[in-house]
Design a protein around this motif. Structure first.
Motif, short mmCIF file in Angstrom:
data_model
loop_
_atom_site.label_atom_id
_atom_site.label_comp_id
_atom_site.label_asym_id
_atom_site.label_seq_id
_atom_site.Cartn_x
_atom_site.Cartn_y
_atom_site.Cartn_z
N GLU A 9 7.95 -23.59 13.94
CA GLU A 9 9.39 -23.81 13.74
C GLU A 9 10.12 -22.47 13.97
O GLU A 9 9.65 -21.42 13.51
CB GLU A 9 9.61 -24.30 12.32
N VAL A 10 11.25 -22.52 14.67
CA VAL A 10 12.02 -21.29 14.90
C VAL A 10 13.19 -21.27 13.93
O VAL A 10 14.03 -22.16 13.95
CB VAL A 10 12.52 -21.23 16.37
N LYS A 11 13.24 -20.24 13.09
CA LYS A 11 14.33 -20.15 12.10
C LYS A 11 15.45 -19.27 12.59
O LYS A 11 16.61 -19.42 12.17
CB LYS A 11 13.77 -19.60 10.78
N ALA A 12 15.14 -18.29 13.44
CA ALA A 12 16.17 -17.40 14.01
C ALA A 12 15.57 -16.70 15.22
O ALA A 12 14.34 -16.73 15.43
CB ALA A 12 16.61 -16.38 12.96
N LEU A 13 16.45 -16.12 16.02
CA LEU A 13 16.02 -15.37 17.21
C LEU A 13 16.79 -14.06 17.26
O LEU A 13 17.97 -14.04 16.91
CB LEU A 13 16.34 -16.16 18.49
N VAL A 14 16.14 -13.03 17.71
CA VAL A 14 16.85 -11.76 17.87
C VAL A 14 16.45 -11.12 19.19
O VAL A 14 15.27 -11.12 19.56
CB VAL A 14 16.62 -10.82 16.65
N LEU A 42 15.27 -26.35 27.21
CA LEU A 42 16.50 -26.34 26.41
C LEU A 42 17.32 -27.60 26.63
O LEU A 42 17.22 -28.25 27.69
CB LEU A 42 17.37 -25.12 26.78
N GLN A 43 18.12 -27.92 25.64
CA GLN A 43 19.04 -29.05 25.75
C GLN A 43 20.34 -28.56 26.41
O GLN A 43 20.72 -27.39 26.29
CB GLN A 43 19.33 -29.62 24.36
N PRO A 44 21.04 -29.47 27.09
CA PRO A 44 22.21 -29.04 27.89
C PRO A 44 23.35 -28.45 27.06
O PRO A 44 24.19 -27.74 27.60
CB PRO A 44 22.64 -30.34 28.59
N GLU A 45 23.35 -28.72 25.74
CA GLU A 45 24.43 -28.17 24.89
C GLU A 45 24.48 -26.65 24.94
O GLU A 45 25.51 -26.05 24.66
CB GLU A 45 24.25 -28.64 23.43
N VAL A 46 23.35 -26.02 25.31
CA VAL A 46 23.35 -24.55 25.36
C VAL A 46 24.38 -24.03 26.38
O VAL A 46 24.92 -22.94 26.23
CB VAL A 46 21.92 -24.02 25.67
N MET A 47 24.69 -24.87 27.37
CA MET A 47 25.68 -24.44 28.38
C MET A 47 27.05 -24.27 27.74
O MET A 47 27.80 -23.37 28.11
CB MET A 47 25.75 -25.47 29.51
N ARG A 48 27.36 -25.15 26.79
CA ARG A 48 28.67 -25.05 26.13
C ARG A 48 28.73 -23.80 25.26
O ARG A 48 29.76 -23.16 25.13
CB ARG A 48 28.96 -26.31 25.32
N VAL A 49 27.60 -23.46 24.66
CA VAL A 49 27.56 -22.23 23.85
C VAL A 49 27.74 -21.01 24.76
O VAL A 49 28.49 -20.08 24.46
CB VAL A 49 26.23 -22.14 23.05
N LEU A 50 27.06 -21.06 25.91
CA LEU A 50 27.16 -19.92 26.85
C LEU A 50 28.58 -19.73 27.38
O LEU A 50 28.99 -18.62 27.70
CB LEU A 50 26.20 -20.14 28.03
N GLU A 51 29.29 -20.83 27.47
CA GLU A 51 30.67 -20.82 27.99
C GLU A 51 31.53 -19.75 27.29
O GLU A 51 32.25 -19.01 27.93
CB GLU A 51 31.27 -22.21 27.75
N GLY A 52 31.40 -19.68 25.96
CA GLY A 52 32.25 -18.74 25.22
C GLY A 52 31.48 -17.53 24.74
O GLY A 52 31.93 -16.82 23.84
N MET A 55 20.92 -19.30 22.39
CA MET A 55 19.89 -20.17 21.79
C MET A 55 19.93 -20.05 20.28
O MET A 55 19.76 -21.05 19.57
CB MET A 55 18.50 -19.77 22.30
N ALA A 56 20.16 -18.83 19.79
CA ALA A 56 20.18 -18.61 18.33
C ALA A 56 21.24 -19.49 17.67
O ALA A 56 21.05 -19.98 16.57
CB ALA A 56 20.44 -17.14 18.03
N GLN A 57 22.33 -19.74 18.38
CA GLN A 57 23.40 -20.57 17.81
C GLN A 57 23.04 -22.05 17.78
O GLN A 57 23.70 -22.84 17.10
CB GLN A 57 24.68 -20.37 18.62
N MET A 58 22.05 -22.44 18.54
CA MET A 58 21.63 -23.86 18.55
C MET A 58 20.73 -24.19 17.37
O MET A 58 20.56 -25.36 17.02
CB MET A 58 20.84 -24.15 19.83
N PHE A 107 14.22 -26.95 16.94
CA PHE A 107 13.97 -25.73 17.72
C PHE A 107 12.58 -25.21 17.37
O PHE A 107 12.32 -24.88 16.21
CB PHE A 107 15.05 -24.67 17.42
N HIS A 108 11.70 -25.20 18.34
CA HIS A 108 10.31 -24.77 18.11
C HIS A 108 9.87 -23.74 19.14
O HIS A 108 10.47 -23.61 20.20
CB HIS A 108 9.36 -25.98 18.21
#
Ligand code: UTP
Length: 287
Positions: free
Chosen positions: A183-188, A208-218, A233-236, A242-243
């Motif tokens: 399990e992934v709890k955080a990323l740095v 990755l799921q496509p929602e990451v594109m929306r996070v990358l947008e901003g 990815m950390a924000q997802m 997330f594994h």
């Protein structure tokens, strides 16, 4: 759960660690034994039954496109001379198998991935960093796809490195572990020496799921003043499963000179045709 059909290969980076070799030649065309790095990555994707390859390229990268194209002159000349075409088997893309997108300025891996957003649409996708050579049976992405079919969500590859190396990579804060699945709890991204949450780094393979594109947008710029995929990815985490998948195999960082030389020696020693000569030279040299 949607089947994984698409993969992004970001190849828009400058490859400054490998200058002068990469001044006029893409880093991804550096050769391990007799195949360019990008060919290993594409073969790994095909083994994982990925149908559509999306290359995010930049200036000076046209050798990659040529490598996967038809070479009429070479094929005709070799056929006329009775030479078999085995050596170039599998280097051609099938019609529609590849799409090229241009990243106009190399401002980070996250930005390179975002450049492919319209082609990804609302499907999950894989990412391959071709300078990371992953050698395993089955291949790294195939192992990850098998895990993905059970967990869904996002899966990154995880690979243990010595504590002294964690500052160079994206690193995982691990949670519960079930076999190879963590399990992934955080990323740095690139933690300062001595501050890494574990020594499990991400060696350039992701689902990755496509929602990451929306996070990358901003996404603001992060480490190295680049738009970092790790930050997005950390924000997802917490919004979707997330594994990490502990890869069972060997990894060579071919974006680094020592890693590249090691890969060449290791893969040469795997090859029946050249291993005896290489081994004999090594024995003489190393004593
Ligand atoms: P690296 O961090 O290895 O950067 O990128 P780089 O520019 O290729 O190499 P160095 O550090 O200057 O030697 C990891 C992957 O992300 C791609 C690279 O092509 C490589 O496959 N990348 C990186 C992009 O496509 N665009 C970018 O803006 C940055």
């Amino acid at each position: 759960m949607k089947k994984l059909r698409k993969a992004v290969f970001p190849v828009g980076g400058l490859g400054t660690r490998f200058l002068p070799a990469t001044k006029a030649m893409p880093k991804e065309m550096l050769t391990v034994v007799d195949r360019p790095l990008i060919q290993y990555a594409v073969d790994e994707a095909r083994e994982a039954e990925i149908e559509q390859m999306i290359f995010v390229t930049g200036r000076g990268k046209s050798a990659i496109e040529d490598h996967f194209d038809i070479s009429y002159e070479l094929e005709t000349t070799m056929s006329e001379r009775g030479k078999d075409l085995d050596a170039i088997q599998g280097t051609r893309f099938r019609p529609g198998e590849v799409i090229y997108v241009r990243q106009q300025e190399p401002i980070g891996l996250g930005h390179a991935i975002w450049c492919a957003r319209h082609i990804i649409g609302d499907e999950p996708f894989a990412i391959f960093l071709p300078d990371e050579l992953m050698v395993g049976t089955p291949g790294c992405m195939k192992q990850m796809v098998e895990a993905y079919e059970q967990t869904g969500g996002n899966i990154v590859c995880g690979y243990e490195v010595p504590d002294s190396e964690t500052h160079k990579y994206g690193v995982i804060t691990p949670g519960e572990q079930h076999g190879a699945l963590v399990e992934v709890k955080a990323l740095v991204e690139k933690p300062a020496p001595g501050t890494a949450p574990s020594n499990l780094m991400i060696p350039g393979r992701y689902i990755l799921q496509p929602e990451v594109m929306r996070v990358l947008e901003g996404q603001a710029r992060g480490a190295g003043n680049e738009i970092q995929l790790t930050d997005a990815m950390a924000q997802m985490i917490g919004t979707q499963p997330f594994h990490a998948w502990r890869f069972d195999g060997r990894r060579f960082d071919c974006g680094d000179k020592a890693g590249f030389i090691t890969a060449n020696i290791a893969l040469a020693l795997d090859r029946e045709d050249i291993a005896p000569a290489v081994r004999s030279w090594m024995r003489d040299t190393l004593g």
